[in-house]
Scaffold this motif. Structure first.
Motif, PDB file in Angstrom:
ATOM      1  N   ASP A  83       0.697  -1.350  -0.064  1.00 23.55           N
ATOM      2  CA  ASP A  83       0.057  -0.050  -0.055  1.00 23.55           C
ATOM      3  C   ASP A  83       0.989   1.089  -0.025  1.00 23.55           C
ATOM      4  O   ASP A  83       0.423   2.021  -0.577  1.00 23.55           O
ATOM      5  CB  ASP A  83      -0.799   0.087   1.193  1.00 23.55           C
ATOM      6  CG  ASP A  83      -2.448  -0.008   0.773  1.00 23.55           C
ATOM      7  OD1 ASP A  83      -2.837  -0.252  -0.187  1.00 23.55           O
ATOM      8  OD2 ASP A  83      -3.243   0.204   1.693  1.00 23.55           O
ATOM      9  N   GLN A  94     -14.438  -3.522  -4.044  1.00 20.64           N
ATOM     10  CA  GLN A  94     -15.209  -4.899  -3.632  1.00 20.64           C
ATOM     11  C   GLN A  94     -15.901  -4.644  -2.419  1.00 20.64           C
ATOM     12  O   GLN A  94     -15.900  -5.094  -1.252  1.00 20.64           O
ATOM     13  CB  GLN A  94     -14.213  -5.986  -3.248  1.00 20.64           C
ATOM     14  CG  GLN A  94     -13.210  -6.216  -4.578  1.00 20.64           C
ATOM     15  CD  GLN A  94     -12.342  -7.391  -4.403  1.00 20.64           C
ATOM     16  OE1 GLN A  94     -12.433  -8.510  -3.886  1.00 20.64           O
ATOM     17  NE2 GLN A  94     -11.103  -7.159  -4.775  1.00 20.64           N
ATOM     18  N   PRO A 116      -3.210  -3.099  -5.661  1.00 25.93           N
ATOM     19  CA  PRO A 116      -4.389  -3.408  -4.826  1.00 25.93           C
ATOM     20  C   PRO A 116      -4.600  -4.739  -4.501  1.00 25.93           C
ATOM     21  O   PRO A 116      -5.149  -5.477  -3.623  1.00 25.93           O
ATOM     22  CB  PRO A 116      -5.545  -2.583  -5.446  1.00 25.93           C
ATOM     23  CG  PRO A 116      -4.634  -1.663  -6.116  1.00 25.93           C
ATOM     24  CD  PRO A 116      -3.380  -2.071  -6.518  1.00 25.93           C
ATOM     25  N   ALA A 117      -4.659  -5.551  -5.578  1.00 26.71           N
ATOM     26  CA  ALA A 117      -5.123  -6.893  -5.568  1.00 26.71           C
ATOM     27  C   ALA A 117      -3.923  -7.652  -4.868  1.00 26.71           C
ATOM     28  O   ALA A 117      -4.584  -8.671  -3.772  1.00 26.71           O
ATOM     29  CB  ALA A 117      -5.134  -7.424  -6.956  1.00 26.71           C
ATOM     30  N   ARG A 165     -11.338   0.057  -0.585  1.00 29.69           N
ATOM     31  CA  ARG A 165     -10.542   0.766  -1.706  1.00 29.69           C
ATOM     32  C   ARG A 165     -10.408   0.040  -2.973  1.00 29.69           C
ATOM     33  O   ARG A 165     -10.414   0.527  -4.079  1.00 29.69           O
ATOM     34  CB  ARG A 165      -9.061   0.892  -1.258  1.00 29.69           C
ATOM     35  CG  ARG A 165      -8.964   1.850   0.306  1.00 29.69           C
ATOM     36  CD  ARG A 165      -7.523   1.899   0.506  1.00 29.69           C
ATOM     37  NE  ARG A 165      -6.832   1.121   0.844  1.00 29.69           N
ATOM     38  CZ  ARG A 165      -6.796   0.218   1.922  1.00 29.69           C
ATOM     39  NH1 ARG A 165      -7.498   0.658   2.842  1.00 29.69           N
ATOM     40  NH2 ARG A 165      -6.002  -0.514   1.838  1.00 29.69           N
ATOM     41  N   ALA A 166     -10.436  -1.324  -3.093  1.00 31.30           N
ATOM     42  CA  ALA A 166     -10.703  -2.120  -4.416  1.00 31.30           C
ATOM     43  C   ALA A 166     -11.698  -1.907  -5.043  1.00 31.30           C
ATOM     44  O   ALA A 166     -12.081  -2.578  -6.205  1.00 31.30           O
ATOM     45  CB  ALA A 166      -9.903  -3.331  -4.108  1.00 31.30           C
ATOM     46  N   VAL A 197      -4.944  -6.974  -0.993  1.00 32.80           N
ATOM     47  CA  VAL A 197      -6.225  -7.722  -0.662  1.00 32.80           C
ATOM     48  C   VAL A 197      -5.789  -9.243  -0.315  1.00 32.80           C
ATOM     49  O   VAL A 197      -6.235  -9.690   0.703  1.00 32.80           O
ATOM     50  CB  VAL A 197      -7.433  -7.673  -1.670  1.00 32.80           C
ATOM     51  CG1 VAL A 197      -8.320  -8.522  -1.348  1.00 32.80           C
ATOM     52  CG2 VAL A 197      -7.768  -6.156  -1.715  1.00 32.80           C
TER      53      VAL A 197
END
Length: 465
Positions: free
Chosen positions: A261, A300, A267-268, A297-298, A271
């Motif tokens: 981050d 989802q 981002p993946a 933030r992604a 997560v």
């Protein structure tokens, strides 16, 4: 504090029997009996009020009796007669909601002379313990002895002393490690942390040891001073090597996610790392909250709501339910903004990131003629106005350094997500993370009584004059 240390002493008597078929917890600790027989006991009121900075917790002459008395009181509440376990559960339940400890104790135990009961309990030479029969066999993992280089031993001792806040002693061990191995990155990074300097990011580990990479990466991420991109890159590289070797360690995955981050990248990957940590330790509500933030933030949102819903229904840690409710509100707000086509508001990239500013606050900051609706001060809270000069970070502790009109004050928190961050500024707010704030921010800081000058509750960034 008394219960924290009392439980630690209580469980220190954990004993495996018959190759793991039986477990006994709560055995007698003879050294504590000897201490209580020879030392002056702490008054119960003083014992219950002990904090991290209390003399009885920090002075060697009084620590022995403090630990012994904490153990005896905890043991009595768990095993003594009459049965007080229901009262203990209720007491802990009140503390988890933020109740005043002295008032909670009085409500649950105030009808009995507990000091008299404790002295009577201490005179019993035969006390109860709990024995469990294990349904599963203890699994055994093969291990092989490996040589431990002197430089590694010195660096490990230095890290241990830093954790014990004996930084001057730690520096001496780091210096010895560097004399033995001048290019030893782990010792160089640890030494910089111990003396309060920003660790140099130019050194790279030449070791294939995952623990060295773990210590380098974690120290770089939690070190003093503001993070620069070279430090972040070094931390990410070290933690990536460690994660490849020992991806089964949950906290390693959390730190690796933070490094991803901070580097503004993947981002993946963030997560994925947090999912591994959460799956390994589902009882860690803080890991669940970090995963929900990363999922939000992604984009989802449904997955984030599912994670937060589990914490709200079955919290494992004090404050977990309230934190999950607050995170759920932020997730729902972000999803609504995305659905309106405005896009989710950008948040700071620290995985321990604060909540984004509220929409009403952002709108107020955008128009200088509008007076913001500041956060109301709740019962038991106080608010001061000043300049946020820096944020000092250590494992499991954050200190906000605020210059007031007459002095410099320090407010503590356990993590960023324990503080309500609100901005009323129309200009972009720089990332809220550890280090010096340059220039300092004009803020309202709301706090409750606690360590240092108080426990930080909310930090409001005021519009520039």
């Amino acid at each position: 504090m008394w219960l924290n240390e009392g439980l630690a002493e209580y469980y220190s008597s954990f004993d495996l029997e018959n190759s793991g078929q039986f477990v006994t917890i709560g055995r007698t600790i003879e050294s504590h009996y000897r201490t209580l027989a020879s030392e002056t006991w702490l008054p119960l009121k003083e014992l219950l009020a002990t904090k991290h900075d209390s003399p009885q917790y920090n002075e060697n002459s009084r620590r022995g009796v403090f630990y012994a008395e904490c153990w005896m009181l905890t043991h009595m509440l768990l095993h003594g007669e009459p049965d007080r376990r229901a009262q203990l559960r209720a007491y802990v339940g009140e503390l988890s909601t933020g109740a005043d400890p002295a008032a909670a104790w009085e409500r649950q135990f105030g009808r009995e002379d507990m000091m008299k009961a404790l002295r009577a309990y201490s005179e019993r030479r035969l006390i109860a313990a709990t024995r469990y029969t294990m349904s599963d066999r203890i699994t055994r993992a093969p291990g092989a002895a490996v040589s431990f280089a002197p430089a590694d031993a010195e660096a490990t001792l230095g890290e241990l002393l830093v954790a014990l806040r004996r930084n001057d002693d730690a520096v001496r061990h780091f210096d010895r490690a560097l004399n033995l191995k001048p290019a030893f990155a782990r010792a160089a990074v640890g030494r910089a942390f111990a003396i309060g300097e920003h660790p140099a990011a130019t050194v790279d580990s030449d070791s294939t040891d995952w623990l060295s990479d773990y210590m380098i990466g974690s120290t770089l991420l939690t070190g003093a001073g503001s993070m620069d991109q070279s430090s972040i890159a070094s931390a990410r590289a070290a933690l990536e090597r460690a994660a490849r070797a020992r991806g089964d360690i949950p906290n390693l995955q959390v730190l690796y996610a933070r490094a991803l981050d901070e580097s503004g990248g993947d981002p993946a990957g963030t997560v994925d790392a947090l999912k591994k940590a959460h799956d390994a330790v589902p009882a860690r509500d803080d890991y669940a909250l970090l995963l929900a933030q990363a999922l939000t933030r992604a984009g989802q949102y449904a997955a984030a709501r599912a994670v937060l819903g589990d914490v709200m229904a079955r919290p494992h840690l004090p404050g977990g339910k309230d934190a999950a409710f607050a995170a759920m509100r932020r997730t729902v707000a972000a999803e609504e903004r995305a659905n309106r086509g405005r896009g989710a508001a950008e948040e700071p990239s620290n995985t321990n990131r604060p909540a984004p500013p509220s929409e009403s606050a952002a709108a107020a900051g955008a128009d200088s003629t509008v007076h913001p609706a500041y956060r109301p001060v709740q019962p038991g809270e106080r608010r001061v106005e000043g300049s946020l000069e820096r944020i000092d970070c250590a494992p499991k502790r954050i200190e906000l350094v605020v210059r007031l009109s007459d002095r410099v004050a320090r407010f503590q928190a356990t993590a960023f997500d324990q503080i309500d961050f609100i901005s009323y500024r129309s200009d972009p707010l720089t990332r809220v993370t550890c280090g010096v704030r340059q220039p300092p921010d004009h803020v309202y800081l709301t706090f409750r009584a606690g360590e240092l000058d108080g426990a930080a509750i909310a930090l409001e960034f005021l519009a520039k004059q």
